[in-house]
Design a protein around this motif. Sequence first.
Motif, PDB file in Angstrom:
ATOM      1  N   GLU A   1     -20.967  38.252  18.909  1.00 48.40           N
ATOM      2  CA  GLU A   1     -20.446  39.380  18.359  1.00 48.40           C
ATOM      3  C   GLU A   1     -20.232  39.777  16.723  1.00 48.40           C
ATOM      4  OE1 GLU A   1     -16.984  42.429  19.512  1.00 48.40           O
ATOM      5  OE2 GLU A   1     -16.639  40.605  20.046  1.00 48.40           O
TER       6      GLU A   1
ATOM      7  N   SER B   1     -22.470  42.386  14.267  1.00 47.85           N
ATOM      8  CA  SER B   1     -21.710  43.099  13.610  1.00 47.85           C
ATOM      9  C   SER B   1     -22.021  43.009  12.169  1.00 47.85           C
ATOM     10  CB  SER B   1     -20.180  43.040  13.838  1.00 47.85           C
ATOM     11  OG  SER B   1     -19.876  43.139  15.235  1.00 47.85           O
TER      12      SER B   1
ATOM     13  N   LEU C   1     -16.471  48.266  13.886  1.00 44.94           N
ATOM     14  CA  LEU C   1     -16.835  47.095  14.589  1.00 44.94           C
ATOM     15  C   LEU C   1     -16.931  45.671  13.957  1.00 44.94           C
ATOM     16  CD1 LEU C   1     -19.628  49.027  16.618  1.00 44.94           C
ATOM     17  CD2 LEU C   1     -17.397  48.339  17.512  1.00 44.94           C
TER      18      LEU C   1
ATOM     19  N   ILE D   1     -12.618  48.645  20.285  1.00 48.10           N
ATOM     20  CA  ILE D   1     -13.836  48.748  20.543  1.00 48.10           C
ATOM     21  C   ILE D   1     -14.209  49.999  21.434  1.00 48.10           C
ATOM     22  CG2 ILE D   1     -15.878  48.009  21.550  1.00 48.10           C
ATOM     23  CD1 ILE D   1     -14.873  45.250  21.575  1.00 48.10           C
TER      24      ILE D   1
ATOM     25  N   SER E   1     -21.198  44.382  24.864  1.00 47.00           N
ATOM     26  CA  SER E   1     -19.530  44.754  25.196  1.00 47.00           C
ATOM     27  C   SER E   1     -19.694  45.111  26.792  1.00 47.00           C
ATOM     28  CB  SER E   1     -18.950  45.818  24.468  1.00 47.00           C
ATOM     29  OG  SER E   1     -19.184  45.446  23.159  1.00 47.00           O
TER      30      SER E   1
END
Length: 342
Positions: A16, A20, A267, A308, A207
């Motif tokens: 993640e 990002s 994010l 999120i 996600s």
Amino acid sequence: MIDQPLSFFANFGQYERILSATMVTFSMLGMGATLTVRDFANTLAAWRGLAVGLIAQLILVPIWAGLTMFAISLFPEGFGGLSMAGAIGIATGIALIAAMPGGSLSNLLTFIGNGNVALSVSLTAITTLICLFATPIVLAALVNVQVPGEFSIDKLQIMLDIGLFLIVPLLVGMVIRRLTHSKQQIRFTKVMVRASLAMLALIIIGSLGAGRLQFGPYGWLGPAIVAVFGLGALLLTRLCAFACGMVERDALAIVIEVVVKNGLLALLVVTSMFPNEMLSGGEGQEINGQAVTHQAFNPIIAARDGCIFVVLFFSGFALIAGSSASLRGRKRRGRQVEAPFP
């Protein structure tokens, strides 16, 4: 073959942050390729509009976020389908959105609405630089009082991330613009934007597959609160522009800039606020005298998931609200010329 995507979802926490950071880097490289040093110099000529925009962005919206977060705490648990975990998540997500600078999409919407594009670009550039210091401060002020237990914002890490993945790529993009001609600049910007959108798609898919985006805890009240927060921010900015006597084109640029936030940066900041080590290390800790397990209610995980959810939902809301304001401004173009903002 089937095990590969399942492994991606199961270990999404490990990917993640990389996704990002790459997404924001691509986006800021593309944005930098549309800016010049002259764009920053233009802020001197448009200092009044810049001052109003900064007041709305850095003072009014965070205060409104704090009031919205206080209002959330007044709702009884379960009202409107909003659980305790959902309430913590929505409140934390609103704080995150309030701390974000404007996004580059605001410049396009301002152009479509015949707003002051120079002011819009200047606001985006300046607030992006200011967020290096403002974002950690706003987050620390709003979030630390919201998430129970042993939780604190790592302001230094957020500043490092913004500097490394936001400011540096922005400056590199400006250098690339200076060293290339217009067709190369356009091609480069398109490639960077598409690459950042591809990273965003991977984050959303990851996600969903990892169970991060769960709509159940928020009911109908959670999305409604986010929408009310967005509408309130828009109206407060309109009132601020009206009170300061902004002309139509300047007011439109300021309103769109304040509403259309940099969701990609948000994010990335989520991964700084809630590093994987914090989430995986939550088991066995005590919060309010009770041991936390991954199966039990964990306010830190609730806050992360809520961030999120709010970022993605608010981004959709902001696109609709910003487009609506842009289209209304376009329709007024023939009726009002440099008139005070109604």
